[in-house]
Design an enzyme around this catalytic site. Structure first.
Site, PDB file in Angstrom:
ATOM      1  CG  HIS A 106      -2.285   0.627   0.920  1.00 51.15           C
ATOM      2  ND1 HIS A 106      -2.971  -0.082   0.094  1.00 51.15           N
ATOM      3  CD2 HIS A 106      -2.685   1.872   1.867  1.00 51.15           C
ATOM      4  CE1 HIS A 106      -4.226   1.266   0.296  1.00 51.15           C
ATOM      5  NE2 HIS A 106      -3.696   2.369   0.490  1.00 51.15           N
ATOM      6  CG  ASP A 168      -9.452   7.113   8.614  1.00 52.65           C
ATOM      7  OD1 ASP A 168      -9.900   7.198   9.308  1.00 52.65           O
ATOM      8  OD2 ASP A 168      -9.012   7.692   7.797  1.00 52.65           O
ATOM      9  CD  GLU A 279      -9.983  10.599  10.273  1.00 57.35           C
ATOM     10  OE1 GLU A 279      -9.214   9.816   9.797  1.00 57.35           O
ATOM     11  OE2 GLU A 279     -11.137  10.538   8.561  1.00 57.35           O
TER      12      GLU A 279
END
Length: 519
Positions: A106, A168, A279
């Site tokens: 990632h 997240d 957030e």
């Protein structure tokens, strides 16, 4: 002048350290094993080290899809010993070859690559039967670093327990996020994932395995956490757990005034026993409503929201969550109602959901599957993530959100902006953060086409130049710098410590060359 003096001191310090290390390093006789593909016939790696084109191609790409960096070989280890043996072989060889640990791939700029070296496919070690041990009495989980966080969550929830700090997106490996920091809307309260680790097993660049914690081999422990893979490969981590809540009250509030938006966020993160997640995000007059996560809002309100975005061109969303279970289900509604009354959002633009704890934590998965079904997941992601000091965030809003971004009119995808408390971090760890007590995470999580991603990259450079010219002292998270001078600025006065640790644990510069810190 001060900047030049600082750089001179840093460079002088680097030279002194290199001289000392050179004088103290004993003369060693090395084996001759010039390149990794020459050890394909080595009995220890039979069937595990491959140069198959499909494996090489897979290891050369990552989630970012903006670079292709080809290794010479890929190691598919079946045990930690396979990694240790290969690292020892490289360290004892002349010349050595580089290695990079790759989890779920990632990274977005080739950070987990090893040009002409060996990429270690950590996921090949995953064993569903023995990869995690949960202690209900000690409230911790010993986890193989190759496991994904979603796998950790599923396993701990079986026993009614959970880690407290998350990213997240949960389909990332434990070792990958701990090598960076691991942040999200829980960080203001629980700290990043690296501060919720009690113990680790690490293999250094010398091929030496060590168990480390804040009390045992503590320098290696703090070096590896947030260390960008420069000091060792994390193979096991002991993660702190708590009793898992059952559900989540999930609220969103829309703002048109940035100062009120940030003032409310900063007040909320200062409360010691308040929210579990916070957030913020930016909603831009750019493209279809999907760019501001339209599925998060009832379809009946889409036109109202679109109208406000078009009128204002930039608005803001505050997203907060309070966990609860049977013991708190009768008080959580009252608490959240009081919270809403205390905020300065645009009245009439409050949205509420009540979801399971798992559904909240795994919320990004739905979007991922949707994008994959449309062929829009494996595309370039020219992301930019920054830590911005609290004192500079209004200037950033004016110059970037309402300046560069609107003027260029190309940004699409989520734009995050939310604060963190510095006292939840640990300065002994390698991760670089601003000096102020409160700083903001700002993330431009863009998706692009293969023929236009460079326009986004140029915008990233424009944003960084604006911050540098304005002396805003921003620091990149998930950083990329094209030169060592950029890394020296990134770590600032802590660069010498970083350098000393590199020569202590990886003196031949074998590990994680894709970070481009050392040549």
């Amino acid at each position: 002048m001060a900047s030049n003096s600082f750089r001179s001191q840093i460079h002088l310090g680097v030279i002194i350290i290199l001289i000392i290390i050179t004088l103290l390093t004993p003369i060693t006789t090395y084996n001759t094993s010039p390149q990794p593909w020459n050890i394909l016939s080595h009995d220890d790696f039979a069937g595990k080290l491959t140069t198959a084109s499909s494996s090489i191609e897979s290891a050369a790409t990552d989630f970012g899809h903006v670079t292709k960096i080809f290794p010479s070989a890929v190691l598919n280890p079946s045990s930690v010993e396979d990694i240790t043996d290969l690292l020892k072989l490289s360290y004892d060889s002349q010349p050595s070859f580089t290695l990079a640990a790759r989890g779920h791939g990632h990274s977005h700029r080739g950070q987990a690559s090893a040009k002409d070296g060996v990429v270690v496919n950590m996921r090949s070690m995953v064993n569903r039967d023995r990869g995690i041990k949960v202690s209900r009495t000690g409230l911790y989980a010993d986890v193989d670093a190759a496991w994904l966080w979603i796998e950790v969550l599923n396993k701990t929830l079986e026993l009614g327990l959970t880690p407290v700090s998350w990213t997240d997106y949960l389909y990332l490996t434990v070792g990958g996020t701990l090598s960076n920091a691991g942040i999200s809307g829980q960080t203001f309260r629980y700290g990043p994932q690296i501060t919720n680790v009690q113990e680790m097993d690490v293999i250094t660049g010398k091929g030496e395995s060590a168990t480390c914690s804040k009390d045992m081999n503590s320098d290696l422990f703090f070096a590896a956490l947030g260390g960008l893979g420069q000091f060792g490969i994390i193979t096991r981590a002991r993660i702190k757990l708590e009793v898992a809540p059952k559900r989540a009250k999930w609220f969103r509030f829309l703002y048109i005034d940035f100062s009120e938006f940030t003032r409310d966020q900063e007040r909320l993160i200062s409360e010691t026993d308040g929210l579990d997640f916070l957030e913020g995000s930016v909603m831009l007059d750019r493209g279809p409503p999907d760019n501001w996560r339209s599925t998060y809002y009832p379809p009946s309100d889409h036109l109202r929201i679109v109208s406000m975005v078009k009128r204002r061109r930039v608005i803001y969303c505050l997203e907060v969550v309070k966990y609860y279970d049977e013991t708190s289900q009768y008080t959580v509604n009252e608490e959240m109602e009081e919270l809403g009354e205390s905020l300065n959002f645009v009245k009439g633009f409050m949205y509420e959901k009540d979801v399971t704890y798992m559904d909240f934590l795994n919320r990004v998965r739905t979007g991922e599957l949707s994008l994959k079904s449309k062929g829009q997941w494996d595309v370039p992601h020219p992301w930019l993530n920054l830590f911005v000091p609290k004192s500079q965030i209004s200037k950033f809003d004016h110059g970037v959100f309402k300046g560069i971004i609107l003027r260029n009119n190309i940004t699409s995808g989520p734009v995050l902006v939310y604060p963190m408390n510095r006292n939840k971090w640990n300065d002994r760890m390698s991760a670089a953060i601003p000096e102020e007590d409160v700083f903001y995470a700002v993330g431009f999580l863009r998706s692009a086409d293969f023929d236009d991603w460079e326009a986004y990259d140029r915008e990233n450079m424009e944003i960084l130049k604006f911050c540098e010219d304005a002396n805003m002292r921003v620091i990149q998270y998930l950083p990329y710098h094209s030169s060592q001078e950029g890394w020296v600025r990134h770590f600032g006065p802590r660069w010498n410590i970083f350098l000393e640790r590199k020569y202590k644990y990886d003196p031949k510069m074998i590990l994680s060359p894709g970070q481009n810190i050392f040549q």
